[in-house]
Design an enzyme around this catalytic site. Structure first.
Site, PDB file in Angstrom:
ATOM      1  N   GLY A   1       0.940  -1.299   0.059  1.00  0.00           N
ATOM      2  CA  GLY A   1       0.014   0.049   0.186  1.00  0.00           C
ATOM      3  C   GLY A   1       0.889   1.236   0.065  1.00  0.00           C
ATOM      4  CG  ASN A   2      -0.477   4.580  -1.512  1.00  0.00           C
ATOM      5  OD1 ASN A   2      -1.292   5.583  -0.972  1.00  0.00           O
ATOM      6  ND2 ASN A   2      -1.030   4.079  -2.449  1.00  0.00           N
ATOM      7  NE  ARG A   3       5.117   6.286   4.993  1.00  0.00           N
ATOM      8  CZ  ARG A   3       5.229   5.676   5.709  1.00  0.00           C
ATOM      9  NH1 ARG A   3       4.466   5.936   6.803  1.00  0.00           N
ATOM     10  NH2 ARG A   3       6.358   5.082   6.232  1.00  0.00           N
ATOM     11  CB  SER A   4      -2.521   8.250  -0.609  1.00  0.00           C
ATOM     12  OG  SER A   4      -3.612   9.241  -0.708  1.00  0.00           O
TER      13      SER A   4
END
Ligand code: CTP
Ligand code: CA
Length: 229
Positions: free
Chosen positions: A33-36
């Site tokens: 995943g990513n931190r958005s």
């Protein structure tokens, strides 16, 4: 000071907005995943709804609350986000891809939780490229105004703008919101600065609270829609 009357200048406009960050499963309990957090897309949805638009918000793993008064479609993977955005943008006057989309997904997702004894000491994950949703949305005809986002770390302003301008051309969208990441701009709610690019170059700049930057982006969307009409 001035008391400003609430404007309903987006009344009758249908807008599809993606927000958040997609997650790609590795197995039933793990993901890439990513931190958005989804804050930018949620601010856009909030302001668009407040200005009278009919908003569909496609939220991928939102870490912030979605506003009232919008149609919320919750998704997780890039494939789910793609399906939801293709549907939501079909009859939309404007489509805004604010979500951070995973560039790759795991090639073979395991049905069972991966165990260390089978995975070994130095495992590798085979990845495959995800479809470019923004490019796909931009390619459709007829279509409304299509907007992309780019957060670039390039420190030189001209070089950063050139990267974003090339990205806009590659995707084929009408507007690209360039986030000047890493810049120190101020305190409190003064938290973001963007340049809004069109194929012709920079059409607007905005800095300040997320809600006022969202309003500036929606102003550009509205002018672009009027130019196209
Ligand atoms: N985007 C998309 N589908 C993808 C990747 C990105 O729709 N598979 C969208 C994002 O939502 C954003 C825009 O494209 O609006 C730009 O994303 P970005 O990650 O900056 O572009 P990429 O083409 O993935 O290039 P790179 O990550 O190499 O900079
Ligand atoms: Ca990317």
């Amino acid at each position: 000071y001035a008391v400003v009357a609430p404007t309903r200048d987006l009344e009758g406009m249908r807008i599809a907005i993606s927000a958040g960050g997609t997650r790609e499963p590795i197995d039933p309990v793990r993901f890439l995943g990513n931190r958005s957090s989804g804050a930018h897309g949620v601010a856009l949805a909030t302001r668009a709804a407040a200005r009278g638009a009919d908003v569909t918000l496609v939220g991928a793993n939102l870490q912030v609350a979605a506003p009232a008064g919008v149609r919320l479609v919750e998704v997780s993977t890039t494939a789910e986000l793609r399906d939801a955005m293709l549907l939501a943008s079909r009859d939309a006057h404007a489509t805004i891809m604010a979500a951070a989309v995973a560039d790759y997904r795991v090639a073979d997702v395991s049905d069972a939780k991966r165990k260390k004894d089978a995975w070994g000491a130095n495992p590798t994950l085979q990845l495959v490229e995800n479809p470019d949703i923004l490019a796909e949305l931009s390619m459709r005809a007829p279509r409304g105004v299509v907007v992309g986002f780019a957060a670039e770390t390039e420190p030189d302003a001209d070089a950063r703008r050139a990267i974003a301008q090339a990205k806009l051309a590659r995707k084929g969208c009408d507007l690209l919101v360039l986030n000047q990441v890493g810049m120190q701009l101020g305190f409190g709610d003064v938290d973001t600065a963007v340049e809004i690019l069109a194929p012709s170059g920079v059409v607007a700049t905005a800095a300040g609270a997320k809600m006022s930057v969202a309003d500036a982006i929606l102003d550009s969307v509205r002018s672009t829609l009027q130019e196209h009409a």
